[in-house]
Each structure stands twice: as structure tokens, then as C-alpha cells.
Scaffold this active site. Structure first.
Site, PDB file in Angstrom:
ATOM      1  N   ASP A 275       0.871  -1.172   0.000  1.00  0.00           N
ATOM      2  CA  ASP A 275       0.000   0.000   0.000  1.00  0.00           C
ATOM      3  C   ASP A 275       0.910   1.224   0.000  1.00  0.00           C
ATOM      4  OD1 ASP A 275      -2.081   1.756   0.061  1.00  0.00           O
ATOM      5  OD2 ASP A 275      -3.095   0.869   1.783  1.00  0.00           O
TER       6      ASP A 275
HETATM    7  C1  BGC Z   1      -5.023   3.349   0.120  1.00  0.00           C
HETATM    8  C2  BGC Z   1      -5.219   2.276  -0.928  1.00  0.00           C
HETATM    9  C3  BGC Z   1      -5.132   2.884  -2.298  1.00  0.00           C
HETATM   10  C4  BGC Z   1      -3.791   3.577  -2.450  1.00  0.00           C
HETATM   11  C5  BGC Z   1      -3.579   4.201  -3.804  1.00  0.00           C
HETATM   12  C6  BGC Z   1      -3.775   4.167  -0.137  1.00  0.00           C
HETATM   13  O1  BGC Z   1      -3.725   5.272   0.727  1.00  0.00           O
HETATM   14  O2  BGC Z   1      -4.956   2.765   1.400  1.00  0.00           O
HETATM   15  O3  BGC Z   1      -6.450   1.645  -0.741  1.00  0.00           O
HETATM   16  O4  BGC Z   1      -5.293   1.889  -3.265  1.00  0.00           O
HETATM   17  O5  BGC Z   1      -3.705   4.611  -1.470  1.00  0.00           O
HETATM   18  O6  BGC Z   1      -4.394   5.284  -3.994  1.00  0.00           O
END
Ligand code: BGC
Length: 768
Positions: A275
Site C-alpha cells: 500500500d
Molecule cells: C489506500 C489504498 C489505495 C492507495 C492508492 C492508499 O492510501 O490505502 O487503498 O489503493 O492509497 O491510492
């Protein structure tokens, strides 16, 4: 005889041929090993680190790498031109493709805002979820994206988790089966999905640091089980490792989680990405089984080169991940040079979202058949969110939708009349609120989310006037939440005092005139209902139903569609009834970067173990406001005597469902199992399968068939580190909800079966 001159000529010739071949070497499906051999360490590093545009400027030889013209999406993987390796694009998820702009033109791009995850799951309709995935996946493809960062599939451990709207359920079987269907739909387009957030990311407070402490059995049975089902049943291209720690290390640095369990035990063969986080321990991440670090920083590229040179990472560690990246890349649309159109069929998908939203809506109350509305012309439409309808939640899951049909518009589209004064009052209040927030906003605050509209105080005179003029009152109660924060109890889970007063004043005035009051809940997760559900005549839980929301709600309120959603989570009387509330950041505090030893912020004890949702309430027989699996219909259904047959590896159950009412409708049946006593303590009953009928006309029947394998029956026994299905009599229960079991059958397992797994992911702290 070869003289010196000739020899030199041949050496030169071979050298040139070699060079030419090297130049010609381009990635193909069947030459991945050769490509890995031909890559420099720098190129390998580039493949393992996402391309975050802001940091790549200083990295040498940038012209070697493709400048990627694509929508401004959430992340990229890097391309390497000389080897024919294209970059790939990753976009959020999960309620639609998050596309914004392209660098080479000023046009705005929109994607369909589909119903949120919770709403989809509440349809209990696997085929429908697959169809939604299919439609969403085609938008991904047509916008030139390779992977959608979805489904979100963390467990609703607490109703207060800010991101519950993206997730499916408190139950791992619903979660796993829904996610698998969604992934199959997405991937049928030749684009990838990403199961996220792996794992135990069930709170947003301090989400990047919190250490989730969970016992091995709970972890296996509740938090990992959904992922296990989805991996095995849908073969996702990618998995996203969550931000948090789990029993000590970050999930992103946890070999036991990302390799032993995910790959070795479940057979996952795609890539793992992190993530979106700043630099962590690059070596630990790669050794744990991460193949792609997102969003990607130059310092991580430097780390990889340095660490290979000083021996902290071996070339073998790197090559494993590089190979998996290449295996992923050859599946992508960018690799097959797919000519995306930039114009997915948004019109057709608007129809998909309109009907799928309807199937997720849960009719919680319908006294004296208040719904569907009949002989109604004029509606007194109250509640800010009637005019500022929430199609989805906030954060990365917020889709840039072309439009949102609000309640007001939906009802007008259906031919109803809304009083102009009320509409003006709310519309102007909304404008005022937005302008005020723009003024109050601190320009230095980087991540700004507009505060949700606070309900407007409405005078009794206004309400009484409406009760005279209108035929019915509809009150929309909305709740917004999302990434980066958990919900509060006051004015979050509970109704605010203004909302309570508005509702009771409406009921008093309208009931005095013999007119009905309908509540529409426009929320992303469970809210308090016990204290006020007695007041209105009907309650429709519409969720955050996507861009066509107002039309979908009108379809249900007017009986054009019959609601068939059921809850995939318990609606407790009070949040504090949930055992998890003892160990949840219930004040909804936002994250704090500094790590110390603050309970529920730096570490969270899952002391409740398996006592999540209905597993707890049905075992201790504690009352709830609305039970798991609950949902009314405009018609009624009867269930036949079921048939339960043994197969080679489990059971097949079938039951005939008949529409015994007066309107066409669909019914979902839940199959619960009560295990034989003895051995491990188990919840009173656990969901193992479910199925839904097609649209049944009055009097029509359908046979639903559900399969449960012996493995599905197993519980996790820590003493032997095995899944165990004990021999004995299993009671198979067919429910319209967990509290409404309509029929039972029996399955006899003749001998105890065990499935040994690895003794991993032990908690690092005492849980009790
Ligand atoms: C979130 C994810 C997301 C990623 C990209 C993160 O802050 O937890 O769910 O896919 O950002 O935007």
C-alpha cells in the site's frame, strides 16, 4: 589456416551479432528468464519500485525509460524500453475507476460511480457482483489502465471503521465469495484486480503504524479466510499488502504472511505490491515477498542497488520478484499494446449501477405496507442528504463520477412533486455550507476533506405546513466516512440531536394527518437504529448506491423494483455491545505518526477473538437492532424441506424457495452450520454458503443448490496448527437471516479430517 586478420574479423562479427541480438531482445511471454538475465541491476530495481513521478528526475539515464502518457492514476510500474517492457498503470478502486486527467489534453474523464462495496455485498448476488466487476473492468481497460486497486476486503470488525463502505462484511465467507466474483468480473476483461488490504486493516486510526495483535485461530478463521477464498476462487493478478503491522512486523515485511501463507499455502502466483507508503525496510519488504514498492521513491532504487552490493539482498531475492513482475506485465493490456478508446460505455454502465444498487438496498422496516408508495403525488422531502446525496465514500475510493442523481432528482424523475420552498431552503443551505467551508479552510492544510453537511434545524411550523400540503414525508439521513479516519459514536454512529428531533417532529405532524414517514439511510456502514426505528413507518437502507442513487431509491420506493438486499453485518443496539469496542479507537482520532505505546493507536488487541458480529450475538443470545442477514421484501417467501446429500468431499444442499406473496421478488438463502459439540469451542452457528433466486413471480418456485466442502467446515486448531473438521453431526440451517432459520438438515462427517499448515503469525503480546 585462419590468420590474425581473419580472426579479428570473426571476433568483431560475433561481437556485433551479439550486440544486435541484445538490442533485439524484447520481452515476450516465453523469454522471461532470458530477459531477467539481460537486465542490469539498475533496471531490475526500476521494475521493483513504483514510478512516483515526483522523485525520478534525478535518477540517471531517465531518457531510457518511457514517458508514460496515461490518465493520472494512483500508481505506475516502470517500463524499460530497451527490453520492450511497457510501464503499467494502477488505479483505484473499488467503486469504479479513479481517472482524472491526461497530461496531453484538458478534457475531463469520468468513470461510472458504482454502488460501494458494502452495498454490493448486501445483494448476496454473486452473479450480479460479477457483472458489476465486468462493467467496471471494461472501463479500466478502455481508460488504458492495467490493474484496479480493488476489491477492498477487510472485515467489518467494528461499525466505526472509516473505510467499511469499501469493504463487504463482518463475515469472511461473504467477503471471500463477493471478492472472488468481483475479481472474476474485472479480470474477464484482461485487466487485473488487487485484493486489499492484506491483512487486518480494520481500523483507520494510525493505520500506517498500528500493530494489530490477533491470535492465530482468529487470524486464520476471520481475517485471512476471505482472502484465502478469493485467492483460490479467482486467481487475482495482484495483492496489496496493508499499511499496518500484524503481530509485530509490518504486513509488508512479513515473510510468513506474504510468502508462507499467501504463496506456499494458498498458491497465489501473482505480484504483491505495498500500500502507498514512504520508504520502509526495503530489504525486509523484498525478502518477505513484495514485488513492487508503491508509490515508489528514488531512495528505494538506491537502497536496492546498495543492498545487493553489500549483501543484504541477494541477486536471487531480486530475480524472484523481477520474474514475477515480468509474468504480471506480459498479461497486461499495455504489453499487448491494447488501443484503449478513452470512451467506455458509460451509458450502459449507468444502467448497471442503477439496477445493482437496488439489489443491495435493505428494507429494514415496512409497517402496514407503507412501501411501495401508492397514490402519492407530493413529497415533503427532508434531510440535507436528500439534496446532497452521497453516492460513495471519501478517500482513494471516491470515484470521479460524471454526475450524481440525488433523492430529489430521483423522485422528480419518477413523476413526483417536491415542494419548491423546501428544495430552495436545503439547496441554499448546502451552498452556504460549502462557501463557509471554503472560507474557513486553512490554506496550509494539505489533505482537506470537506466536513459533511450538518443537519439543518427545521421549525415545527415548516413541518406542520408540509404535513398539510404533502402526501408523505421522506427523510434522508446521511453519513460520510472514508480513508484516514474512523467514525465517531456521537453524530457518527448515533443520530445527532437535530436529526432525532427532525424525525420525531415529522412523525408527530404527519401521523397526526394520517400520513406516512419514510426514512432513507444514505450511509456506508452500520448506524444506530434501535432508539428511533419505532417512529417512522418504513426504513430503507439505501447505502451509498452510486451515481444513479436517487433513481435507484425511487425505483424501490415506488415499487418499480422490489428490494432484496440483506445485511452483511449486524446492526447492534449500541456500539458498545460489540466486544471489539473495548479495543477500538472509539473516539475516531486521526492517526499520529509518532510511535509509542498507546492502546488502540500504536497497538490494538483483538481480545474478542472470534466474537465478531453475529458469531458473538448469536452465541451469547444478545439482542441486536437488526441481525446479520436481515432484509424485508414487498413479497413473502416460503422454504421447502431441504435435501442435504453427502458428496466425496462434503455436502450439497438444496431447498425450494417459493414466492408466496403478491409481487415479483428475489430471495437470498443463507446456509449456516452448527458444528457437533466437543473439541474446539465454536460459535453457535457460522455461515458457510448462500444463494439467491432469480426474479420469482408470485407463486413461482426455484430450487437453490449450495455446496459446502469438508474443508469449509473446519475450524483452526492452534494446538496442532491444523484446520480440523471433527467427525459428527453437523446441523445445516437454512436462514432468511441468522435469527430466522426456516429449515434444517443434517450432515454426518464420518471421520475427523485435518489439514496441516505452518505454525506462523504468532501474536507478540498477551491478548487478555
Ligand atoms: C489506500 C489504498 C489505495 C492507495 C492508492 C492508499 O492510501 O490505502 O487503498 O489503493 O492509497 O491510492
Amino acid at each position: 589456416m585462419i590468420n590474425m586478420k581473419n580472426l579479428l574479423f570473426f571476433v568483431l562479427l560475433f561481437f556485433c551479432i551479439g550486440q544486435l541480438q541484445a538490442q533485439k531482445l524484447k520481452l515476450q511471454k516465453d523469454n522471461i528468464d532470458e530477459i531477467v538475465q539481460a537486465m542490469t541491476l539498475k533496471e531490475k530495481a526500476l521494475l521493483l519500485v513504483g514510478r512516483n513521478d515526483y522523485t525520478f528526475g534525478g535518477y540517471d539515464n531517465p531518457e531510457q525509460f518511457v514517458r508514460f502518457i496515461a490518465p493520472s492514476v494512483s500508481g505506475y510500474t516502470q517500463g524499460i524500453t530497451r527490453l520492450g517492457i511497457p510501464p503499467t498503470a494502477l488505479a483505484d478502486g473499488p467503486a469504479g475507476a479513479v481517472v482524472v486527467t491526461r497530461p496531453d489534453n484538458e478534457k475531463e474523464y469520468y468513470a461510472t460511480g458504482f454502488p460501494v462495496g458494502t452495498s454490493l455485498a448486501c445483494s448476496w448476488n454473486i452473479d450480479l457482483v460479477e457483472q458489476v466487476g465486468k462493467a467496471m473492468g471494461s472501463e479500466i481497460l478502455e481508460y488504458g489502465i492495467d490493474v484496479i486497486l480493488a476489491p477492498g476486503m477487510n472485515i467489518h470488525r467494528s461499525p466505526l471503521c472509516g473505510r467499511n463502505y469499501e469493504y463487504y462484511s463482518e463475515d469472511p465467507v461473504v467477503t471471500g465469495k463477493t471478492a472472488a466474483a468481483f475479481v472474476r468480473g474485472i479480470q474477464s476483461n484482461g485487466v487485473g484486480a488487487s485484493l486489499k488490504h492484506f491483512a487486518v486493516n480494520s481500523q483507520e486510526t494510525n493505520r500506517t503504524e498500528v500493530d494489530e495483535i490477533v491470535d492465530q485461530r482468529t487470524l486464520r478463521e476471520i481475517y485471512l479466510r476471505g482472502f484465502e477464498i478469493a485467492v483460490k476462487e479467482s486467481k487475482p493478478w495482484t495483492v496489496m499488502a496493508s499499511y499496518n503491522r500484524l503481530n509485530g512486523p509490518y504486513t509488508q515485511e512479513n515473510y510468513e504472511l506474504l510468502t508462507t501463507v499467501l504463496r506456499d499455502e494458498w498458491g497465489f502466483d501473482g505480484i504483491v505490491m505495498t500500500d502507498w507508503i514512504q520508504k520502509r525496510h526495503t530489504d525486509a519488504q523484498i525478502k518477505a515477498g513484495v514485488d513492487n514498492l508503491q508509490p515508489g521513491y528514488q531512495v528505494q532504487l538506491e537502497d536496492i542497488e546498495k543492498m545487493v552490493k553489500d549483501g543484504r539482498l541477494s541477486m536471487e531475492d531480486i530475480d524472484i520478484a523481477v520474474k514475477r513482475m515480468l509474468q504480471y506485465i506480459v498479461k497486461t493490456p499495455h504489453f499487448r499494446s491494447y488501443k484503449y478508446s478513452d470512451s467506455p460505455d458509460l451509458e450502459a454502465h449507468a444502467a448497471v449501477t442503477r439496477t445493482s444498487a437496488v439489489e443491495g438496498m435493505v428494507l429494514l422496516k415496512n409497517e402496514n405496507n407503507a412501501l411501495p408508495l401508492q397514490d402519492i403525488k407530493k413529497v415533503a422531502l427532508f434531510g440535507c442528504h436528500s439534496y446532497d446525496f452521497l453516492a460513495g465514500g471519501t478517500g482513494s475510493g471516491n470515484v470521479v463520477k460524471p454526475y450524481v442523481v440525488d433523492m430529489q432528482q430521483g423522485l422528480v424523475n419518477a413523476g413526483l412533486e417536491i415542494d419548491g420552498d423546501i428544495r430552495d431552503m436545503y439547496a441554499k443551505y448546502k451552498d452556504f455550507w460549502q462557501a463557509k467551508n471554503r472560507c474557513d479552510r486553512n490554506p496550509e492544510e494539505r489533505y482537506y476533506t470537506e466536513p459533511p453537511l450538518k443537519e439543518l434545524v427545521v421549525s415545527k411550523t415548516c413541518i406542520n405546513g408540509q404535513a398539510l400540503k404533502a402526501d408523505v414525508a421522506i427523510l434522508t439521513i446521511g453519513r460520510q466516512a472514508g480513508e484516514g479516519g474512523d467514525r465517531t459514536i456521537d453524530e457518527g454512529f448515533n443520530l445527532s440531536q437535530v436529526e432525532q428531533k427532525l424525525l420525531s417532529d415529522l412523525c408527530e405532524a404527519f401521523h397526526a394527518k394520517g400520513k406516512k414517514v419514510i426514512v432513507v439511510l444514505n450511509v456506508g456502514g452500520a448506524i444506530e437504529t434501535a432508539s428511533w426505528k419505532g417512529l417512522p413507518d418504513a426504513i430503507l437502507l439505501a447505502w451509498q448506491p452510486g451515481q444513479e442513487g436517487g433513481n435507484s431509491v425511487a425505483d424501490v420506493l415506488l415499487g418499480k423494483e422490489n428490494p432484496s438486499g440483506k445485511l452483511t453485518m449486524t446492526f447492534p443496539i449500541s456500539v458498545m455491545d460489540m466486544p471489539s469496542s473495548l479495543n477500538f479507537p472509539i473516539d475516531g482520532r486521526r492517526g499520529d505518526r509518532s510511535r509509542s505505546e498507546r492502546k488502540n493507536i500504536d497497538y490494538t488487541l483483538h481480545s474478542e477473538g472470534l466474537n465478531i458480529g453475529y458469531r458473538y450475538f448469536s452465541t451469547v443470545k444478545r439482542s441486536v437492532s437488526y441481525p446479520f442477514g436481515f432484509g424485508l421484501s414487498y413479497t413473502t417467501f416460503t422454504y421447502s424441506k431441504p435435501v442435504v446429500k453427502s458428496t466425496d468431499d462434503g455436502l450439497v444442499a438444496s431447498i425450494v424457495v417459493t414466492n408466496s406473496g403478491k409481487m415479483a421478488g428475489k430471495e437470498s438463502v443463507q446456509l449456516y452450520v452448527s458444528a457437533p459439540s466437543g473439541g474446539l469451542d465454536k460459535p453457535a452457528l457460522e455461515l458457510k454458503a448462500f444463494a439467491k433466486t432469480g426474479l420469482l413471480q408470485p407463486g413461482e418456485s426455484e430450487t437453490l443448490t449450495m455446496k459446502v466442502s469438508d474443508y469449509d467446515l473446519a475450524s483452526f486448531d492452534e494446538a496442532v496448527q491444523s484446520w480440523v473438521s471433527s467427525a459428527g453431526r453437523y446441523i445445516i440451517k437454512f436462514g432468511a437471516s441468522v435469527e430466522d432459520i426456516r429449515a434444517t438438515g443434517v450432515y454426518n462427517l464420518k471421520k475427523t479430517l485435518t489439514w496441516k499448515v505452518n505454525d506462523v503469525l504468532k501474536p507478540t503480546r498477551k491478548l487478555k
